[in-house]
Write a protein that holds these residues in place. Structure first.
Motif, short mmCIF file in Angstrom:
data_model
loop_
_atom_site.label_atom_id
_atom_site.label_comp_id
_atom_site.label_asym_id
_atom_site.label_seq_id
_atom_site.Cartn_x
_atom_site.Cartn_y
_atom_site.Cartn_z
N ASP A 7 0.86 -1.17 0.00
CA ASP A 7 0.00 0.00 0.00
C ASP A 7 0.90 1.23 0.00
N ARG A 41 -5.61 5.09 7.09
CA ARG A 41 -4.27 4.47 7.11
C ARG A 41 -3.63 4.57 8.49
N ARG A 148 -3.51 -1.72 -3.75
CA ARG A 148 -3.96 -0.97 -2.58
C ARG A 148 -3.41 0.45 -2.58
N SER A 149 -2.58 0.82 -3.56
CA SER A 149 -2.13 2.20 -3.63
C SER A 149 -3.17 2.99 -4.42
N GLY A 169 2.50 -3.91 -4.98
CA GLY A 169 1.14 -3.45 -4.75
C GLY A 169 0.07 -4.43 -5.17
#
Length: 295
Positions: A7, A41, A148-149, A169
């Motif tokens: 991420d 996050r 997830r980025s 990722g």
């Protein structure tokens, strides 16, 4: 490990935490991130033990997010990612800062070496094998996973480590890279080992070829497949990132039945544990002794 390091927002928040950010407002000021994504996050990093949330009760409540030992020990992975992006992603060569080793005062390139015999190593010097907990059924995801980025609610993307995220990722991509390092070259062998859907595997292989991590080579004309997939210099140069990430994962997320990967240094024959050294003075690096020099 892949859920955390795969991420990009996590990586960037950890990076800023290691550079001294502790307050919510500091993270907001330093990163192109929305309130909702940052809140999400930070909560996840606290839950996973990378940050510790500390509330100070005074005339005004103040909350800080402090680095834990688990987070502090991520500096080799971040250093490796930074170096790989600077050297192998053309658009980043002029954008990402250089690194200074404060002990010798010089701009440096990190070198990966064996912590036993102190010899510098490359991909070819280290033998990799799946360990007791490294079955492909565990290493590969049960289903296709999204990167997830992702963009935040305002449509902004981190974009700091774009090609690293093409590898880390996506869980299928990371498993594919490990298979390639273990000398898998044929489509059918990748599919057999990983159990990946053919369309997804083809897309990942094409992505790796597009960014230059793999290249294609005509196979044996008499064989059943037309193409083999081979690691390029750029793909082999990702090895320090993989080593740093694996060592971090196996330090903090131990499987009861043993490590997922077993590494052996071909040069000295010992179990390989990597350490990073300054390419100028040769001293073993420590995260506290590295600073960024703006481009």
């Amino acid at each position: 490990m892949l859920g955390l390091l795969g991420d990009e927002w996590n990586l960037l928040i950890v990076q800023q935490a290691l550079l001294g950010a502790t307050r919510y407002s500091q993270f907001m000021a330093r990163l192109p991130i929305s309130n909702s994504v940052l809140t999400n996050r930070l909560q996840a990093l606290v839950r996973d033990g990378l940050l510790e949330r500390e509330v100070h009760t005074s005339t005004r409540s103040r909350t800080e997010y402090l680095v834990t030992p688990r987070c502090a020990s991520l500096w080799p992975a971040l250093l490796s990612i930074w170096e790989w992006e600077r050297n192998w992603v053309a658009t980043h060569r002029e954008q990402l800062p250089a690194m200074r080793h404060e002990s010798c005062g010089q701009l440096f390139t990190p070198l990966l070496r064996c912590d036993g015999c102190r010899c510098e190593v490359t991909h070819a010097d280290v033998a990799l094998a799946l360990g007791p907990s490294g079955a492909w059924s565990r290493s590969a995801p049960a289903a296709a996973t999204r990167r997830r980025s992702d963009s935040d609610s305002a449509g902004r993307q981190a974009g700091m480590f774009p090609e690293t995220m093409s590898v880390l990722g996506n869980r299928w991509a990371a498993a594919l890279l490990v298979a390639a390092i273990l000398d898998t070259t044929r489509f059918t062998d990748f599919q057999l080992q990983l159990g990946a859907p053919p369309s997804l595997l083809a897309e990942r292989l094409q992505t790796f070829c597009n960014i230059g991590v793999l290249s294609t080579s005509p196979a044996d004309p008499g064989g059943s497949e037309r193409t083999t997939y081979l690691l390029t210099d750029k793909g082999r140069a990702f090895f320090p990132v993989l080593v740093a990430a694996l060592q971090w994962a196996q330090q903090w997320f131990r499987a009861p039945d043993g490590p997922a990967m077993e590494l052996t240094h071909r040069g000295c024959g010992a179990t390989f544990t990597g350490e990073f050294a300054c390419g100028r003075c040769g001293e073993a690096l420590a995260g506290a002794h590295i600073s960024a020099v703006p481009a």
